[in-house]
Design an enzyme around this catalytic site. Structure first.
Site, short mmCIF file in Angstrom:
data_model
loop_
_atom_site.label_atom_id
_atom_site.label_comp_id
_atom_site.label_asym_id
_atom_site.label_seq_id
_atom_site.Cartn_x
_atom_site.Cartn_y
_atom_site.Cartn_z
N THR A 271 0.76 -1.14 0.11
CA THR A 271 -0.07 0.13 -0.08
C THR A 271 0.80 1.18 -0.05
OG1 THR A 271 0.00 -0.02 2.35
CG2 THR A 271 -1.89 -1.04 1.44
N GLY A 272 2.24 1.11 0.24
CA GLY A 272 3.01 2.30 0.12
C GLY A 272 3.33 2.87 -1.13
N ARG B 201 -3.21 -3.22 9.66
CA ARG B 201 -4.17 -2.21 9.31
C ARG B 201 -4.74 -2.25 7.68
NH1 ARG B 201 -1.76 3.06 8.20
NH2 ARG B 201 0.25 2.19 8.20
N SER B 202 -4.02 -2.89 6.95
CA SER B 202 -4.40 -2.94 5.52
C SER B 202 -4.80 -3.98 5.18
CB SER B 202 -3.25 -2.70 4.46
OG SER B 202 -2.96 -1.34 4.85
N CYS C 121 17.40 5.63 -3.39
CA CYS C 121 16.90 6.12 -4.71
C CYS C 121 17.90 7.26 -5.12
CB CYS C 121 15.78 6.97 -4.29
SG CYS C 121 15.62 7.73 -2.81
N HIS D 100 13.97 12.93 -7.93
CA HIS D 100 15.24 13.68 -7.31
C HIS D 100 15.90 14.34 -8.41
CE1 HIS D 100 13.74 11.91 -3.79
NE2 HIS D 100 14.57 10.77 -3.53
#
Lengths: 349, 349
Positions: B15-16, B43-44, B132, B252
């Site tokens: 879900t991220g 939670r998800s 990243c 970025h």
């Protein structure tokens, strides 16, 4: 300039982002003004500006408008300075010019008072105020250079839109709202109004400030390189710059790498030296997440330095984070400081 | 990993911000999936995700959830990876981990396929996906290193908020609207959710990404330094980094200074070498204001390089501007590329 108790001061570009701040700064320091004469283009003639509780009518910036003026602060673009600065000088004014028109002229002192105050003594009527991003960098580095020597600077900038004027501030607001709303984003100003292409600055980063030169650097980058050497009187200093426009309104930030002559300096020593710098505030308390940001520096007169680190490979290398309000120390405040210093020098003589 | 025609793939942190992009990337490349198993925190559980037109129910990320899984892509934070990656490996899965949990572990390959594909052959079950900001820099610099040698890198980053997750994206939206409206600005996430102090990121720049280390560098800066040396297998390479968070959503950008071994290289030669880089796009046409920006790179898989300049003082010094989508090449796309490469290698064997 003749010593007087009060001076007639003209502001050329009184309606612009920097011009407005110049008037604020003069008021703040209670500059010894006999007459304040705001000048601008025809378009703004008749508009009123506020100074010390009085309304003053803007006049057109013509050669004759400088009659009787002692000090003229210019910030209306390079072409206006080229047209009118000498006209003002011929009529007896000292000009402090905040454009790039005369900065690299050998006969024109380029001055940050905390760095090269004495250069003012050789002026021939025109004194140049350096580029905003240059001023805050040399201001932060001068105490370091004095104590440890300085032989190399590599800077990457994080510059606010107000450096492009009030139009750019409005464009960032409008584009930000449009992007949040998912409506059409108009691009007319950034990165450079006069250039053919415009890109959104809202929620973006543009690696172009001013136009490109033949050597692939932008004019802004070359200003930082050349002006730093001139102000520090260090033609052999190696300076490199990458200038980037970002979506915030006020203040410029800079990631600065330096190499000093001394290879035994520690971080606490470097912090102490920066802290002693005139007009410089050390804000470097990482234990408490203390460092300057564009928002924290907004509206302040000082140059803020944080994130002081020693390079992990190069013994004499340090990294710094330098932030200052580009319209104040970067422009209006430095110009007013130059005018104040000129008066001090007149009194000394 | 055993060669198969189709694989059971788990996504941990489905879900991220990165997890969602991982699923998009798998779908885009038509990854040979037998079963896609999205995992997340309690939670998800029960929420649905879409994959290839089907709804798939999210299950809880427990050790048992990895039964039968061939490839597990982790992006749910370092502590989850530390808890569950070995559990997945014990159950026969190969883990591609997009957190910092195992990156500097000597037994764990840290891989950007275009740079060090061969390192994958030595994995012991876990492969780390680099940070990243590191991925896009080493991707851009690898063709340069191969052709001219590389001995020094100094980078200043311009990083988007999505690197801090979807909460940070929402915070930037909310703060931007509040500042435009002149209403109260809530600060809860940036610069680091778990740290005591929070500052506005909207219309600001924060010189802190992740927490501070004892040497005054942030963990993000140390990731760039250490990971670059590991990926390039160049422990002697001098790398310095200053990492800054900025108010844009995706991609970025990086202002990168390099020194190469060869001091006879021209700008056109450097541009040509970068252009030949795998997964790298040269976007450097200053005559037409051509350069990459965070907005122009958003949603794209490549690493974009522009503003190629030779240093004006150092013969073997060059400056570059590198931009890439941090959620794609910087995270999800690189992870999926690693998984694809593992499959290719399985087939080769």
């Amino acid at each position: 300039m003749e010593a007087k108790s009060r001076y007639n001061v003209a502001i050329v570009g009184a309606t612009g982002a920097v011009g407005q701040k110049m008037i604020e700064m003069l008021e703040m320091v209670e500059f010894p003004i006999e007459e304040l004469r705001p000048l601008a283009s025809k378009r703004s003639v008749g508009k009123l500006i506020q100074y010390s509780g009085r309304n003053i009518t803007i006049q057109e910036a013509t050669p004759e408008a400088f009659e009787g003026i002692d000090i003229a602060l210019f910030s209306a673009g390079g072409s206006i300075s080229k047209q009118l600065a000498n006209e003002a000088v011929e009529r007896g004014a000292v000009v402090v010019d905040n454009t790039s028109a005369f900065r690299m002229n050998d006969e024109v002192p380029l001055v940050v008072p905390e760095v090269n105050r004495e250069a003012l003594r050789n002026h021939k009527g025109i004194i140049a105020n350096p580029n905003c991003s240059t001023i805050q960098m040399v201001g932060a580095l001068e105490p370091v250079r004095q104590k440890y020597g300085l032989n190399r600077v590599i800077v990457s900038t994080y510059q606010s839109v107000s450096g492009s004027g009030l139009d750019a501030v409005e464009e960032l607001k409008d584009q930000s709202q449009a992007m949040l709303d998912g409506t059409t984003v108009n691009t007319e100003i950034m990165p450079v109004k006069s250039e053919p292409k415009h890109y959104p600055i809202a929620f973006n980063a543009l690696p172009q400030i001013d136009t490109f030169e033949d050597n692939h650097y932008t004019f802004e980058e070359m200003k930082m390189i050349n002006e730093t050497k001139k102000i520090m009187e260090a033609p052999e200093l190696s300076v490199a710059a990458t200038c980037v426009r970002l979506p915030f309104f006020y203040s410029h930030a800079e990631s600065v790498y330096i190499e000093i002559d001394d290879d035994q300096v520690t971080v606490p020593q470097m912090q102490g030296t920066i802290k002693e710098g005139q007009g410089v505030v050390l804000e470097d308390d990482i234990m408490n997440q203390g460092y300057p940001t564009p928002l924290s520096a907004e509206g302040k007169l000082e140059i803020f330095v944080g994130r002081v680190r020693k390079d992990l490979d190069v013994q004499n290398g340090f990294h710094l984070w330098v932030v200052s309000d580009n319209l104040l120390k970067g422009a209006a405040w430095n110009s007013v400081q130059i005018a104040q210093t000129l008066i001090e020098m007149t009194t000394e003589q």
